[in-house]
Write an enzyme that holds these catalytic residues in place. Structure first.
Site, short mmCIF file in Angstrom:
data_model
loop_
_atom_site.label_atom_id
_atom_site.label_comp_id
_atom_site.label_asym_id
_atom_site.label_seq_id
_atom_site.Cartn_x
_atom_site.Cartn_y
_atom_site.Cartn_z
N GLY A 475 6.59 -13.45 -2.89
CA GLY A 475 5.19 -13.59 -3.26
C GLY A 475 4.95 -13.50 -4.75
N ALA A 505 17.71 -16.75 -7.00
CA ALA A 505 18.51 -16.18 -5.92
C ALA A 505 17.65 -15.28 -5.05
CB ALA A 505 19.70 -15.38 -6.47
N LYS A 578 10.88 -0.96 -9.30
CA LYS A 578 10.81 0.43 -9.80
C LYS A 578 12.10 1.21 -9.59
CE LYS A 578 7.22 0.77 -7.13
NZ LYS A 578 6.76 -0.63 -7.05
N ALA A 606 0.84 -2.75 -11.73
CA ALA A 606 0.84 -4.22 -11.79
C ALA A 606 0.61 -4.69 -13.22
CB ALA A 606 -0.18 -4.79 -10.82
N LEU A 608 -1.82 -3.83 -15.25
CA LEU A 608 -2.53 -2.88 -16.11
C LEU A 608 -1.61 -2.41 -17.24
CD1 LEU A 608 -4.40 -0.63 -13.51
CD2 LEU A 608 -5.32 -2.54 -14.85
N GLU A 662 3.41 -2.94 2.95
CA GLU A 662 4.70 -3.51 3.30
C GLU A 662 4.66 -3.89 4.78
OE1 GLU A 662 7.22 -4.08 1.27
OE2 GLU A 662 6.11 -3.24 -0.44
N ASP A 673 6.27 5.30 -3.17
CA ASP A 673 5.92 4.36 -4.24
C ASP A 673 5.16 5.08 -5.35
OD1 ASP A 673 5.56 1.52 -5.24
OD2 ASP A 673 3.48 2.11 -5.01
N LYS A 677 6.32 5.95 -9.37
CA LYS A 677 5.50 5.57 -10.52
C LYS A 677 5.15 6.77 -11.39
CE LYS A 677 3.43 1.53 -8.25
NZ LYS A 677 2.20 0.94 -7.66
N GLY A 792 -1.36 -6.79 -5.78
CA GLY A 792 -1.53 -8.21 -5.53
C GLY A 792 -0.51 -9.05 -6.28
#
Length: 811
Positions: A475, A505, A578, A606, A608, A662, A673, A677, A792
Site C-alpha cells: 500500500g 522486491a 521501525k 507518518a 508528521l 493490521e 507499535d 515509536k 494512511g
C-alpha cells in the site's frame, strides 16, 4: 592543413569506412588534409594473439591468420573500385604472407622477440591503409596509401620506439611537397634509420598524427574516434558523463595519465609544443563539435574541475617508521630503489611528519616494488627504525583535474565533503603545487560511487538519474510510486534529476533493470518475474549502484537487517520500517553513525515532521526533558470512537474495515507499535534505552487473547465492551478522556491506556490524528506540539518521498 586520424572503431566495417570517406571529402572541400589510419578494429589484438599462440607452440595461429586475411579480402571487395581491386588485393596478400612467414618462424623458435612482434603488428595498419585509400579512390578522391616507415625515423626500442625528430621532420616535409595526392598514412608504424620496422607503443596512431601535424605546421590535428570528445568521466562508470567543449593541454595530459582512454599522453606533446589545436571528434556523430584542446581554452562559468579519471586495480605500499623522521635521503633511496627495479610509480604521498611515505603501483609491479623496498631498507628494518612494509591491494586512484582549481578556494574541501557524505574512505591524497590535479586512493569497491558522487557535485547542472530500489511495494510502496510519477517532470526541471525505479522486491519475487523504469510502470514489472532470493538480489544490486537509494516500505525484519550492508556500501537508506531503529541500542548507534545516509522520518507519525523536529532541537543545543505522544493512529481512532459512544468491539471492527489496523488487529491492540515509536523518540532525545526499558501495557487484558485464532478473537471481542464502556464513563465524569499514550523521560519510557485531563494536548485529538508533545529547556512553560493525521498509505508515502529527496540532495 589538417591531419585527420581515424581509430580502429571508425574502420571496423566497410560501412564505417564509407562514412570516413564522407568526412574526409567534406574536410577536403575546406582545406588540404592528410589522413592517418589505425588497423581495423580488433586486428592488432588478433595479430598479437596469433603471435603469442605461435610462440606457445599452439597450432591455431594459422586459422587466426586466415580470419584476418578473409576480413581484409572482404573489405576490399566491398570498398575498392574495379580498376583498383586486384592491385590492392595483391599488396594486401603480400603483407599477410610476410606475417605467415614470421609467425612460422616464431612457432619454430618458440619465441616472439620485440623486433619480430613489431613486424607482425605493423601489418594491421599497412593493410588498413590500402583498403581505406582504395575506398577513397572509389569515392572520387585521388588517394595514396603511405607507409609511415618511410616517414618516421626512430631508435631501435622495439615496442615503444623513440622518435628521432630531425630526420623525421625532413622526410615528412619532403614527402608532402607534392600537394596533389591525398595521403593515407599508416599510424603506429615507424622504422629505424636502417629500415627495421618499429612501432610507437600504446596510442601510436594518435602519436603519428601529432608527429605529422608538428612537421607540417598543421592548423589542427583531428582525432576521430567513437565518443563525442573528451568526457567529464568514463561513461561506463558515470552514466551522466558528458563531452567537454574545450580543454587545456595540461588538463588533457593529466586525464590521460590517470586512465582517460580518448588520447594517450605522447600524442599531446608534439601539438602542445607547436601550439597546434587538437580536436577529438566522433566519427559516428560528425555534426557534434567535439572537444578542442589548446594552450588557453575558454573557461566561461564552468566548474573548476574539468574532468575525472581513474586507474582501477592498483596497489598502495606504505613505508613508515620513527627512524624516518628527520633523516635526509629517505625518499631518494626509496625511489632510487624502485627505479633500479624498473618500477613505475603512479602516485606518491608523504606525511608532513616524515613518518611515512606511500606510493601506488600497478598490480604486476607489486612484488618487484616490495622486493626493492625491503632490500633497500633491510638494515633499518632489523634495527627497528622502520616498520614492515604495508601493502594494500584492490584499490583505485581517482583524479580530479582542472586548471580552474588554481583560482578557486575550497575545491578540495568540497570534494572530500562529498566523498564523506557518500561513505567513501580516502586512503591517500596527492596534490601537486600546480593545483591542477587532486588525486586520491579509494577502495576498489568504492570507485564507481566516488566518481559518481564527485561528478554529481561538480557537473550536476544536467539531468542525472537516481535509481530507487524498493522493498515492499504494498500500500505505502504503491502510493509512493504514484507520487513519484506525478512529480517526475517537476523534479527534472527544479532539481536536475530524474527518479527511476531500478529494482523492486516483495516476498515472491524481484525485478531489476540498471537503466530503470518510470515509477508509473514499476509495479507491473514486478509481476513479470519470480526470484528465489528476491531480497538478496535487490540489496546486492543497490549496493553496487553508485546512484542508488534503497527504500524500505515493508515491515520486514529481514529487510531491516540489510541496512548495515547497504550503509557500509555508501547507499542511502530511506525507511518507514521501525524494526531496526527500534532494535538494539547497538543497532541504533550504527544507524546514527551515518545520519546523511539513513532517513527514517516516517517511522514515527507518518509524514508528521517529528524526527526532524527533535533532531533539530538536539542539534541546536536544546535539552529535552519529556516526550509524550499518541503514536498509534489506529488506537487513536478506536478510542475516539469509544468516546463518541461506540462500543469497543464495534470501534475495532470499524477501524479494521477502514484499513487502519493490521489484518490481525491484535498487532495494534498489543501496543508494540507505539512502544517502538516512543523508543525511537527517546533515543532522539539522547536517552540510550534498550527495547526492554520500555514498559508496554497492551489494550487487551491478560489472558488467552493471543492464543485465539483470528475468527475466535472477533467472536470474543464483545466480551470486553462493558469494561471499556465503564472506563470511558469514569474518565468522562472527571472531565477527562481515554487515550493510548506513550511517554518518555530520562528515567524510562512507557506506553499504555490512560485518562488525560481536558487541558492535555492529546485530549482534543480526533480520528486517526497523532500527536507528539515535547518539553525541553526552551519549551518549559508549554510543550512544542506536532499534531496531525498520523496514519494512511498516502501520508506515509509522502513522508518517504520527502526523505528520498533529502537523501538525494544531501548525499
Amino acid at each position: 592543413m589538417r591531419i585527420l586520424k581515424f581509430g580502429g572503431s571508425s574502420l571496423s566495417t566497410p560501412e564505417r569506412i564509407r562514412s570516413v570517406a564522407d568526412i574526409v571529402a567534406a574536410a577536403r572541400r575546406a582545406d588540404r588534409v592528410a589522413v592517418v589510419v589505425s588497423a581495423f578494429g580488433g586486428v592488432t589484438d588478433s595479430l598479437l594473439g596469433l603471435a603469442r599462440a605461435a610462440a606457445a607452440g599452439e597450432s591455431d595461429w594459422r586459422p587466426r591468420l586466415g580470419e584476418i586475411v578473409a576480413r581484409h579480402r572482404e573489405a576490399l571487395e566491398a570498398l575498392a573500385g574495379d580498376a583498383d581491386r586486384d592491385a590492392a588485393a595483391t599488396e594486401t596478400a603480400a603483407i599477410f604472407e610476410e606475417v605467415e612467414e614470421l609467425a612460422h618462424g616464431v612457432s619454430l623458435l618458440r619465441e616472439a622477440t620485440p623486433r619480430t612482434l613489431d613486424r607482425i603488428l605493423s601489418a594491421g595498419e599497412r593493410a588498413s591503409s590500402l583498403a581505406v585509400a582504395a575506398a577513397f579512390r572509389a569515392a572520387g578522391m585521388p588517394a595514396l596509401a603511405t607507409d609511415a616507415r618511410e616517414l618516421i625515423v626512430t631508435g631501435a626500442e622495439f615496442g615503444a620506439a623513440r622518435v628521432l625528430e630531425a630526420p623525421t621532420r625532413e622526410r615528412i616535409r619532403a614527402a608532402f611537397e607534392d600537394p596533389a595526392p591525398l595521403r593515407v598514412v599508416t599510424g603506429f608504424v615507424a622504422a629505424t634509420e636502417q629500415g627495421e620496422t618499429t612501432t610507437l607503443g600504446r596510442g601510436g596512431s594518435d602519436y603519428t598524427a601529432s608527429i605529422l601535424g608538428d612537421a607540417l605546421d598543421a592548423d589542427a590535428v583531428e582525432l576521430w574516434t567513437d565518443v563525442d570528445g573528451v568526457l567529464t568521466a568514463d561513461p561506463r562508470a558515470v552514466p551522466a558523463a558528458r563531452a567537454l567543449a574545450a580543454l587545456g593541454y595540461d588538463e588533457l595530459l593529466e586525464l590521460s595519465h590517470f586512465g582517460a582512454k580518448v588520447v594517450h599522453p605522447p600524442s599531446v606533446h608534439p601539438t602542445r609544443r607547436r601550439g597546434i589545436p587538437l580536436l577529438i571528434k566522433n566519427t559516428f556523430h560528425p555534426e557534434v563539435p567535439g572537444t578542442r584542446v589548446t594552450a588557453d581554452p575558454p573557461r566561461g562559468d564552468e566548474t573548476p574541475i574539468r574532468g575525472l579519471a581513474s586507474i582501477r586495480d592498483v596497489t598502495l605500499l606504505r613505508l613508515e617508521g620513527d627512524g624516518m623522521v628527520g633523516v635526509p635521503g629517505i625518499a631518494a633511496r626509496l625511489f632510487g630503489a624502485l627505479a633500479r627495479h624498473r618500477v613505475s610509480v603512479i602516485m606518491i604521498s608523504q606525511a608532513s611528519s616524515e613518518h611515512s611515505i606511500c606510493f601506488a603501483v600497478a598490480p604486476d609491479a607489486t612484488e618487484p616494488a616490495r622486493h626493492a623496498v625491503e632490500e633497500e631498507f633491510a638494515a633499518e628494518r632489523r634495527a627497528g627504525l622502520v616498520d614492515a612494509l604495508v601493502v594494500e591491494r584492490d584499490l583505485s586512484v581517482i583524479a580530479a583535474v582542472g586548471e580552474g582549481m588554481r583560482e578557486r578556494a575550497g575545491v578540495a574541501g568540497r570534494l572530500f565533503g562529498v566523498l564523506g557524505r557518500r561513505g567513501v574512505n580516502v586512503r591517500a591524497i596527492a596534490q601537486g603545487s600546480s593545483e591542477i590535479n587532486i588525486s586520491l586512493v579509494v577502495g576498489g569497491g568504492d570507485e564507481r560511487r566516488a566518481l559518481n558522487a564527485v561528478h554529481d557535485a561538480f557537473f550536476g547542472a544536467g539531468e542525472r538519474r537516481v535509481r530507487l530500489y524498493l522493498a515492499g511495494p504494498g500500500g505505502v510502496g504503491r502510493a509512493l510510486l504514484a507520487q513519484v510519477a506525478a512529480r517526475e517532470a517537476e523534479l527534472v526541471k527544479e532539481r536536475g534529476y530524474r527518479l527511476v525505479v531500478a529494482g523492486l522486491a516483495d516476498s515472491r519475487g524481484a525485478r531489476m533493470d540498471p537503466e530503470g523504469w518510470p515509477a508509473s510502470e514499476a509495479v507491473a514489472r514486478l509481476k513479470e518475474t519470480e526470484s528465489r532470493e528476491p531480497l538478496a538480489e535487490l540489496v546486492a544490486a543497490a549496493a553496487r549502484d553508485p546512484q542508488a537509494v534503497f527504500v524500505d516500505c515493508s515491515a520486514s525484519a529481514d529487510v531491516a537487517a540489510t541496512y548495515p550492508l547497504l550503509l557500509a556500501a555508501g547507499t542511502p537508506v530511506v525507511t518507514a520500517n521501525k524494526l531496526r531503529p527500534a532494535g538494539s541500542l547497538g543497532d541504533w548507534r550504527a544507524l546514527r553513525a551515518t545520519p546523511a545516509r539513513f532517513r527514517f522520518e516516517t517511522t514515527v507519525g507518518a509524514a508528521l515532521p517529528v524526527v526532524t523536529t527533535m533532531s533539530d532541537l538536539v542539534a541546536t543545543g536544546d535539552e529535552i526533558s519529556q516526550v509524550d505522544g499518541v503514536l498509534s493512529g489506529t488506537l487513536a481512532y478506536v478510542f475516539d470512537e469509544v468516546a463518541n459512544g461506540r462500543r469497543f468491539s464495534g470501534a475495532v471492527r470499524k477501524a479494521h474495515d477502514l484499513g487502519y489496523t493490521e489484518p490481525d488487529p491484535r498487532e495494534d491492540l498489543g501496543g508494540r507499535d507505539a512502544g517502538r515509536k516512543i523508543l525511537i523518540l527517546a533515543r532522539l532525545a539522547g536517552w540510550e534505552f534498550e527495547p526492554a526499558d520500555v514498559s508496554i501495557e497492551p489494550v487487551l487484558p491478560s489472558g488467552k487473547w493471543n492464543e485465539y485464532s483470528v475468527e475466535e478473537f472477533w467472536k470474543r471481542l464483545p466480551d470486553l465492551d462493558d469494561d471499556f464502556e465503564l472506563r470511558q464513563r469514569e474518565a468522562a465524569s472527571r472531565g477527562e478522556r481515554l487515550v493510548y499514550l506513550a511517554s518518555a523521560t530520562s528515567a524510562g519510557a512507557s506506553a499504555g491506556l490512560v485518562s488525560v485531563p481536558a487541558d492535555h494536548p492529546a485530549a482534543t485529538l480526533r480520528g486517526t490524528d497523532s500527536l507528539v508533545a515535547i518539553r525541553s529547556r526552551r519549551y518549559a512553560s508549554a510543550p512544542l506540539v506536532v499534531r496531525g493525521p498520523g496514519a494512511g498509505p498516502e501520508l506515509t508515502a509522502s513522508g518517504v518521498f520527502a526523505d528520498i529527496l533529502r537523501a538525494v540532495s544531501e548525499g
